[in-house]
Each structure stands twice: as structure tokens, then as C-alpha cells.
Design a protein around this motif. Structure first.
Motif, PDB file in Angstrom:
ATOM      1  N   GLN A 104      56.415 -48.265  58.324  1.00 55.51           N
ATOM      2  CA  GLN A 104      57.113 -49.365  58.991  1.00 55.51           C
ATOM      3  C   GLN A 104      58.343 -48.863  59.750  1.00 55.51           C
ATOM      4  OE1 GLN A 104      55.844 -52.862  58.540  1.00 55.51           O
ATOM      5  NE2 GLN A 104      54.271 -51.307  58.254  1.00 55.51           N
ATOM      6  N   ASN A 105      58.433 -49.199  61.005  1.00 53.98           N
ATOM      7  CA  ASN A 105      59.634 -48.898  61.776  1.00 53.98           C
ATOM      8  C   ASN A 105      60.623 -50.034  61.495  1.00 53.98           C
ATOM      9  OD1 ASN A 105      61.621 -48.718  63.740  1.00 53.98           O
ATOM     10  ND2 ASN A 105      60.235 -47.714  65.172  1.00 53.98           N
ATOM     11  N   THR A 106      61.678 -49.694  60.761  1.00 53.13           N
ATOM     12  CA  THR A 106      62.481 -50.752  60.141  1.00 53.13           C
ATOM     13  C   THR A 106      63.735 -51.108  60.937  1.00 53.13           C
ATOM     14  OG1 THR A 106      61.604 -49.949  58.093  1.00 53.13           O
ATOM     15  CG2 THR A 106      63.466 -51.414  57.900  1.00 53.13           C
ATOM     16  N   GLY A 107      63.546 -51.528  62.172  1.00 53.38           N
ATOM     17  CA  GLY A 107      64.706 -51.957  62.944  1.00 53.38           C
ATOM     18  C   GLY A 107      64.909 -53.461  62.899  1.00 53.38           C
ATOM     19  N   ASN A 108      63.796 -54.184  62.850  1.00 53.06           N
ATOM     20  CA  ASN A 108      63.861 -55.613  63.166  1.00 53.06           C
ATOM     21  C   ASN A 108      63.110 -56.442  62.118  1.00 53.06           C
ATOM     22  OD1 ASN A 108      62.494 -58.030  64.566  1.00 53.06           O
ATOM     23  ND2 ASN A 108      64.184 -57.482  65.937  1.00 53.06           N
ATOM     24  N   HIS A 109      63.709 -57.554  61.693  1.00 57.13           N
ATOM     25  CA  HIS A 109      63.105 -58.301  60.587  1.00 57.13           C
ATOM     26  C   HIS A 109      61.855 -59.072  60.993  1.00 57.13           C
ATOM     27  CE1 HIS A 109      65.309 -61.678  62.351  1.00 57.13           C
ATOM     28  NE2 HIS A 109      64.593 -62.479  61.578  1.00 57.13           N
ATOM     29  N   ARG A 110      61.712 -59.360  62.288  1.00 56.08           N
ATOM     30  CA  ARG A 110      60.469 -60.044  62.707  1.00 56.08           C
ATOM     31  C   ARG A 110      59.328 -59.036  62.822  1.00 56.08           C
ATOM     32  NH1 ARG A 110      61.962 -65.126  63.980  1.00 56.08           N
ATOM     33  NH2 ARG A 110      64.149 -65.244  64.582  1.00 56.08           N
ATOM     34  N   ALA A 111      59.674 -57.821  63.224  1.00 53.23           N
ATOM     35  CA  ALA A 111      58.644 -56.788  63.367  1.00 53.23           C
ATOM     36  C   ALA A 111      58.116 -56.354  62.009  1.00 53.23           C
ATOM     37  CB  ALA A 111      59.227 -55.597  64.117  1.00 53.23           C
ATOM     38  N   THR A 112      58.990 -56.243  61.024  1.00 51.59           N
ATOM     39  CA  THR A 112      58.545 -55.825  59.692  1.00 51.59           C
ATOM     40  C   THR A 112      59.255 -56.668  58.639  1.00 51.59           C
ATOM     41  OG1 THR A 112      58.402 -54.017  58.106  1.00 51.59           O
ATOM     42  CG2 THR A 112      60.126 -53.799  59.776  1.00 51.59           C
ATOM     43  N   PRO A 113      58.748 -57.889  58.423  1.00 49.89           N
ATOM     44  CA  PRO A 113      59.431 -58.814  57.510  1.00 49.89           C
ATOM     45  C   PRO A 113      59.634 -58.224  56.117  1.00 49.89           C
ATOM     46  CG  PRO A 113      57.645 -59.937  58.691  1.00 49.89           C
ATOM     47  CD  PRO A 113      57.540 -58.479  59.034  1.00 49.89           C
ATOM     48  N   ALA A 114      58.613 -57.535  55.575  1.00 46.24           N
ATOM     49  CA  ALA A 114      58.719 -57.070  54.183  1.00 46.24           C
ATOM     50  C   ALA A 114      59.784 -55.991  54.046  1.00 46.24           C
ATOM     51  CB  ALA A 114      57.364 -56.538  53.710  1.00 46.24           C
ATOM     52  N   ALA A 115      59.811 -55.045  54.999  1.00 48.97           N
ATOM     53  CA  ALA A 115      60.790 -53.958  54.903  1.00 48.97           C
ATOM     54  C   ALA A 115      62.205 -54.515  55.013  1.00 48.97           C
ATOM     55  CB  ALA A 115      60.541 -52.925  56.002  1.00 48.97           C
ATOM     56  N   ALA A 116      62.385 -55.483  55.918  1.00 49.36           N
ATOM     57  CA  ALA A 116      63.710 -56.071  56.097  1.00 49.36           C
ATOM     58  C   ALA A 116      64.097 -56.910  54.883  1.00 49.36           C
ATOM     59  CB  ALA A 116      63.731 -56.924  57.370  1.00 49.36           C
ATOM     60  N   ALA A 117      63.112 -57.610  54.320  1.00 49.73           N
ATOM     61  CA  ALA A 117      63.411 -58.467  53.153  1.00 49.73           C
ATOM     62  C   ALA A 117      63.776 -57.615  51.939  1.00 49.73           C
ATOM     63  CB  ALA A 117      62.195 -59.340  52.844  1.00 49.73           C
ATOM     64  N   ALA A 118      63.047 -56.504  51.740  1.00 46.13           N
ATOM     65  CA  ALA A 118      63.352 -55.639  50.586  1.00 46.13           C
ATOM     66  C   ALA A 118      64.784 -55.119  50.696  1.00 46.13           C
ATOM     67  CB  ALA A 118      62.358 -54.472  50.527  1.00 46.13           C
ATOM     68  N   GLU A 119      65.212 -54.779  51.922  1.00 43.88           N
ATOM     69  CA  GLU A 119      66.594 -54.315  52.122  1.00 43.88           C
ATOM     70  C   GLU A 119      67.596 -55.417  51.825  1.00 43.88           C
ATOM     71  OE1 GLU A 119      67.887 -52.560  55.747  1.00 43.88           O
ATOM     72  OE2 GLU A 119      66.529 -50.865  55.520  1.00 43.88           O
ATOM     73  N   ALA A 120      67.274 -56.611  52.320  1.00 47.78           N
ATOM     74  CA  ALA A 120      68.226 -57.711  52.129  1.00 47.78           C
ATOM     75  C   ALA A 120      68.419 -57.977  50.640  1.00 47.78           C
ATOM     76  CB  ALA A 120      67.721 -58.958  52.853  1.00 47.78           C
ATOM     77  N   VAL A 121      67.304 -58.008  49.906  1.00 49.78           N
ATOM     78  CA  VAL A 121      67.397 -58.303  48.471  1.00 49.78           C
ATOM     79  C   VAL A 121      68.047 -57.135  47.719  1.00 49.78           C
ATOM     80  CG1 VAL A 121      66.012 -58.695  46.393  1.00 49.78           C
ATOM     81  CG2 VAL A 121      65.491 -59.941  48.502  1.00 49.78           C
ATOM     82  N   ALA A 122      67.606 -55.913  48.021  1.00 49.40           N
ATOM     83  CA  ALA A 122      68.186 -54.736  47.334  1.00 49.40           C
ATOM     84  C   ALA A 122      69.677 -54.625  47.651  1.00 49.40           C
ATOM     85  CB  ALA A 122      67.445 -53.470  47.741  1.00 49.40           C
ATOM     86  N   GLY A 123      70.063 -54.977  48.876  1.00 54.29           N
ATOM     87  CA  GLY A 123      71.481 -54.935  49.252  1.00 54.29           C
ATOM     88  C   GLY A 123      72.297 -55.888  48.384  1.00 54.29           C
ATOM     89  N   ASN A 124      71.763 -57.087  48.154  1.00 48.97           N
ATOM     90  CA  ASN A 124      72.476 -58.041  47.290  1.00 48.97           C
ATOM     91  C   ASN A 124      72.534 -57.539  45.848  1.00 48.97           C
ATOM     92  OD1 ASN A 124      73.110 -59.773  49.344  1.00 48.97           O
ATOM     93  ND2 ASN A 124      71.282 -61.038  49.083  1.00 48.97           N
ATOM     94  N   TRP A 125      71.449 -56.937  45.399  1.00 53.29           N
ATOM     95  CA  TRP A 125      71.463 -56.358  44.037  1.00 53.29           C
ATOM     96  C   TRP A 125      72.556 -55.284  43.923  1.00 53.29           C
ATOM     97  CZ3 TRP A 125      65.535 -55.215  42.927  1.00 53.29           C
ATOM     98  CH2 TRP A 125      64.886 -56.429  42.676  1.00 53.29           C
ATOM     99  N   LEU A 126      72.687 -54.473  44.979  1.00 53.89           N
ATOM    100  CA  LEU A 126      73.705 -53.403  44.944  1.00 53.89           C
ATOM    101  C   LEU A 126      75.105 -54.007  44.801  1.00 53.89           C
ATOM    102  CD1 LEU A 126      72.350 -51.024  47.732  1.00 53.89           C
ATOM    103  CD2 LEU A 126      72.624 -50.434  45.319  1.00 53.89           C
ATOM    104  N   LEU A 127      75.364 -55.067  45.569  1.00 46.70           N
ATOM    105  CA  LEU A 127      76.688 -55.693  45.498  1.00 46.70           C
ATOM    106  C   LEU A 127      76.957 -56.216  44.084  1.00 46.70           C
ATOM    107  CD1 LEU A 127      76.758 -57.646  48.891  1.00 46.70           C
ATOM    108  CD2 LEU A 127      77.779 -55.420  48.364  1.00 46.70           C
ATOM    109  N   ASP A 128      75.901 -56.742  43.472  1.00 45.30           N
ATOM    110  CA  ASP A 128      76.030 -57.267  42.116  1.00 45.30           C
ATOM    111  C   ASP A 128      76.274 -56.119  41.128  1.00 45.30           C
ATOM    112  OD1 ASP A 128      75.929 -58.976  40.020  1.00 45.30           O
ATOM    113  OD2 ASP A 128      74.038 -59.930  40.578  1.00 45.30           O
ATOM    114  N   LEU A 129      75.459 -55.072  41.234  1.00 44.29           N
ATOM    115  CA  LEU A 129      75.588 -53.931  40.324  1.00 44.29           C
ATOM    116  C   LEU A 129      76.956 -53.269  40.425  1.00 44.29           C
ATOM    117  CD1 LEU A 129      72.224 -52.008  40.858  1.00 44.29           C
ATOM    118  CD2 LEU A 129      73.137 -52.758  38.651  1.00 44.29           C
ATOM    119  N   LEU A 130      77.423 -53.082  41.664  1.00 41.56           N
ATOM    120  CA  LEU A 130      78.679 -52.366  41.893  1.00 41.56           C
ATOM    121  C   LEU A 130      79.871 -53.325  41.847  1.00 41.56           C
ATOM    122  CD1 LEU A 130      77.407 -50.052  44.786  1.00 41.56           C
ATOM    123  CD2 LEU A 130      77.671 -49.451  42.372  1.00 41.56           C
ATOM    124  N   ASP A 131      79.567 -54.583  41.646  1.00 36.56           N
ATOM    125  CA  ASP A 131      80.579 -55.639  41.564  1.00 36.56           C
ATOM    126  C   ASP A 131      81.549 -55.575  42.749  1.00 36.56           C
ATOM    127  OD1 ASP A 131      81.859 -57.830  40.633  1.00 36.56           O
ATOM    128  OD2 ASP A 131      82.984 -56.794  39.061  1.00 36.56           O
TER     129      ASP A 131
END
Ligand SMILES: Cc1ncc(COP(=O)(O)O)c(C=O)c1O
Length: 481
Positions: free
Chosen positions: A100-127
Motif C-alpha cells: 500500500q502506498n500510504t499517502g492518502n486515506h481514500r486511496a488506502t483506507p485500511a493503512a490510513a485507519a491503522a495509523e489513525a488508531v495506532a496513533g491514538n493508542w500511542l498518545l494513550d500509552l505515552l500519556d
């Protein structure tokens, strides 16, 4: 390509990878051959005609493996890098297979979504502030670059200058306050950004490499105009942390943007027993950290975290008419990193956090800190070995020949490092600390436990005893290292 060839190729790669990983603990914890030998193994005329895929994969393994370092092994302590956990590697294989070329969320919804969710998890983990944006970059070097680009734009915008549009020509000078023992890559980021690695105000540090608060206050008192203050969570040699609770308010008083390089140390936030070390770090504006360190993802995996999402986007946005448009409030992975085309880095992060969980991550960090403490105690108990730092985290700074003259101890330290590397039971590297030769031990692989720590400490002590015996009487200070 026929479907079975894909299967054959992937299966062959899997067989090689499994064999490599399963033998890593038993083999020497260093490359078996030199760079020159590796070059010789790979060297051949440019192929005029292609070989079959399976042959290529077999040749790659045959030529590469002797020159591979045991960086995923349990007794690799050379640099602060994680051990590429198999779950992360498996997710990374899929990332490559999915392509997946991961520039754009419409082009690759799953890759962009995994980043969005993992990013929020990181903020939670690192408080860290939950409104922050997260860019998935190649590592902390790139993360420092991205965060400081956002900082540069924001402090200049506040004095009426659009750095993203106009560059630095004609802009007000930006003062950068930075500790004397900041990581080399932060200076590189300043260099890339036109802020200059020497055009900074270096603030003195203490024995552990932490910024002296009084010196920071004095330097801040002399600042007029836009300012960026760069602090550190986890000094590369000592693992020590700047005093965020006291320094950040001083920086705030002069309107500075506060950036924290927390390539590995920020993960102390994810561990209840260690989080006190980074107390107050959430008061900063941006943070750089790595996944390929304590989260044990494979390379390349770092995170640029910025409190002000708009400042982050402004510094990184790429717009082109052929790309699907993104609308107000929508997140494209490319909004937060310098690249357009790149792999889907979020999958491995998502997989590692899902696999270890909050508890598992805390346990890994704490285990490594305990192993480091245990190793330090064992080393310290041997005559002639000094541990120079207070082992608050996972880093140990060792000097051999502690009772010898300085030059002799430099020589003995260098020889002992070489001996340890040749023996291959464990791998440690050297550095200069306060102008003197030291050995660094970084405990950070998911495979490293007490047993590995004890085996390594014994091997280090054994190497030291051999070097001492072979140094044969008084050591001349004139010996070159
Ligand atoms: C404190 C610190 N900052 C930055 C970096 C650079 O990280 P990377 O090599 O992932 O780009 C490191 C690497 O060890 C580090 O320890």
C-alpha cells in the motif's frame, strides 16, 4: 507470475527467516565476516539477464547472512535498538505483501485507519495530550526533523512570518536552546531545517547529561524573539532525563516552543514504575520517539508527535491535483510526514501494541531496567570495572581499568570492548564520555532477560580479566587507542 510461484517465493523466504531467527541466540552476537568480505560476496557484474526468483532469494541469503549482525539476538547491547519482534515482523511482511502506498486515506483506507488508531493508542500509552497529531516516520531522526519543522513554522508565524511559504530568507532569527548532551541526530535535524547545528545556544549539562536548570534559566533570560527549546527524555549514554517540571515553565515564560527528543526514554511513560522519570514531559509542544526501540517493531518506525495539529500539518502538507482531496478534519498520513509515497508503517505499530498490550509494554520496559541494574551491580563488583552512571533506565556506562591512569584506562577499555566483540557472547560498543573512552550497554531487546543479562555480564568480566592479564604489567599511557 503464476500464483504458485508467489507461494514458493514467500515460503522460501519464510524458511530462511525462521532458520535465521531460530539460530540467533546460539550464534556469535556479531557479524561473522567483515564489510570487505560482504562486498566481495555481493560483487558481480550487472546482470544482463535476470535469474529465477527462488535463485535470487537463495543467493541473497547466502551472500547476506554471514555479514548480518545479531541485532535481533538476546545479548545485543550495542545501540539502543529493539529486537524486531516476530509479531511486528509478520505484520511488516504483510505490509510489504499488501504494497500500500500510504499517502492518502481514500486511496488506502485500511493503512490510513491503522495509523489513525495506532496513533491514538500511542498518545494513550505515552500519556501525551490526546489532541496531538502523530506522523509515522522512519525513526527518531526523522521525527525530530518533523517536530522541529512544525516548531520553526509556529514560532515564526507568531512574529508574523510564514516560514512554510517564504523560507528563512528575511525571517527573524530563531534562537535554539539545547543541552550540551543532546543526541547527534537533533543537531542534524537543525541542519536540515536551515537552523544550523552550530547556530544554537548550548546549555551546560550535569554528570548524567541533563540540562542544568539554572543555566537554562540564564540562557532563556537572554532570549528575545522566536525561540525553540530542545529537551531530552533518555540521554543516549546515561538514560537520564531533563527536569521537565522545572525547565518547561521557564521556556513557556519566554514563549518558546518546547520539543523533546524521547527516542527511547519517552517509553518510560508507558511503565508505571519508571514514568516518574519523565514527569512533566506532557507540558511540551512536540515529542520524537521510536517504535523500533522499546515497542520492538521492525525498522523503519518512528513517531513525530505534535500538540498543535495545525502547526504539524502546515509544516508537512503536500497537495497535488491528481491526489484524492482531503477535506477539513480528515487525516491523510502524508499530512504529518515528509514523504508522499511510503510503506504503511501503521500496521506493525498497531500489531505490536495489540500483541503486547499496555501491561506487556510496561513489563518489557521494567524488565530491561531491572536487567540493566543487575548487570551494573555484577560488573561493579569486579575489581577494575567502574559503572559511571546511575542506572535509572536501561543504559549502563562502563569503564575498565578504573584504578589506572586515564590514558591507560582508555586503552584497557578499548581493548576490552574489542575482546568482548571477538568473543561474541554478547555485543557492546564504545563511545567517548567526558572525553574518555567508555563502553555502552543498552538493554532493549524483547528477548533479553535476567539469564541473558547474567551470561553477558560474565562474558564481559571474563574478557576484562583476559585483557588485564595480557596487558602484562604496567600499561604505558602512550599506547594509542
Ligand atoms: C536520544 C536519541 N535521539 C535520536 C535517536 C535517533 O533515532 P533513529 O536512529 O531511530 O533515527 C536516537 C537513537 O538511538 C536516540 O537514542
Amino acid at each position: 507470475m503464476k500464483e504458485e510461484s508467489v507461494r514458493d517465493l514467500f515460503q522460501r523466504a519464510t524458511e530462511h527467516a525462521v532458520r535465521f531467527r531460530e539460530s540467533i541466540s546460539a550464534g556469535p552476537q556479531r557479524p561473522r565476516v567483515s564489510y570487505e568480505a560482504s562486498l566481495e560476496a555481493f560483487r558481480e557484474p550487472l546482470p544482463e539477464r535476470g535469474d529465477a526468483g527462488l535463485e535470487v532469494i537463495d543467493a541473497l541469503v547466502a551472500e547476506a547472512e554471514p555479514g548480518l549482525h545479531a541485532m535481533t539476538g538476546p545479548r545485543f547491547f550495542g545501540w539502543v535498538i529493539g529486537g524486531s519482534h516476530p509479531v511486528g515482523v509478520a505484520a511488516d511482511w504483510l505490509t510489504s505483501a499488501w504494497g500500500q502506498n500510504t499517502g492518502n486515506h481514500r486511496a488506502t483506507p485500511a493503512a490510513a485507519a491503522a495509523e489513525a488508531v495506532a496513533g491514538n493508542w500511542l498518545l494513550d500509552l505515552l500519556d501525551l495530550p490526546r489532541e496531538s497529531s502523530v506522523g509515522f516516520v522512519t525513526g527518531a531522526t526523522a521525527a525530530n526533523f518533523v517536530c522541529l519543522a512544525a516548531a520553526r513554522g509556529d514560532v515564526l508565524r507568531k512574529v508574523g512570518w510564514d516560514a512554510e511559504a517564504q523560507g528563512l530568507f528575511g525571517a527573524a532569527p530563531v534562537t535554539v536552546l539545547i543541552g550540551d548532551d543532546a543526541h547527534a541526530t537533533v543537531f542534524s535535524a537543525l541542519q536540515f531545517l536551515g537552523l544550523g547545528h552550530d547556530r544554537v545556544v548550548r546549555v551546560k549539562t550535569d554528570d548524567a547529561g541533563c540540562i542544568l536548570v539554572s543555566d537554562f534559566a540564564e540562557a532563556a533570560g537572554k532570549v528575545s524573539g522566536p525561540c525553540i527549546a530542545i529537551l531530552q527524555a533518555g540521554q543516549i549514554n546515561t538514560g537520564a532525563f531533563d527536569d521537565f517540571d522545572r525547565i518547561i515553565p521557564i521556556a513557556r515564560d519566554i514563549g518558546a516552543w518546547v520539543h523533546v527528543d524521547g527516542a527511547f526514554g519517552l517509553w518510560a511513560r508507558a511503565c508505571p514504575q519508571r514514568s516518574g522519570l519523565a514527569k512533566g514531559v506532557d507540558g511540551a509542544d512536540s515529542w520524537a520517539t521510536d517504535g523500533h526501540k522499546w515497542l520492538q517493531t521492525p525498522y523503519d518506525c518512528g513517531y513525530a508527535i505534535v500538540r498543535d495539529e495545525e502547526a504539524h500539518r502546515r509544516a508537512m502538507t503536500i497537495a497535488a491535483s491528481y491526489l484524492p482531496p482531503s477535506f477539513e478534519g480528515e487525516r491523510d498520513p502524508s499530512h504529518f510526514v515528509p514523504e508522499l509515497s511510503r510503506r504503511a508503517r501503521g500496521f506493525a505499530t498497531w500489531a505490536m501494541i495489540k500483541h503486547l498490550g499496555r501491561d506487556g509494554i510496561a513489563a518489557v520496559v521494567e524488565r530491561h531496567c531491572q536487567v540493566a541494574r543487575g548487570m551494573a551491580e555484577r560488573l561493579r563488583s569486579e575489581e577494575g570495572i567502574a559503572v559511571l552512571n546511575d542506572v535509572v533506565l536501561n543504559q549502563i556506562l562502563v569503564r575498565f581499568g578504573a584504578t589506572h591512569a586515564d590514558d591507560e584506562a582508555d586503552w584497557l577499555t578499548q581493548r576490552t570492548i574489542e575482546r568482548i566483540q571477538t568473543d561474541g557472547v554478547c555485543f557492546c560498543g564504545g563511545a567517548l564520555w567526558r572525553g574518555r573512552k567508555v563502553m555502552r550497554v543498552s538493554v532493549i531487546s524483547w528477548l533479553t532477560d535476567d539469564v541473558a543479562g547474567n551470561v553477558a555480564a560474565d562474558a564481559i568480566i571474563a574478557a576484562w580479566r583476559v585483557v588485564l592479564r595480557e596487558s602484562d604489567g604496567p600499561i604505558r599511557g602512550s599506547r594509542q587507542i
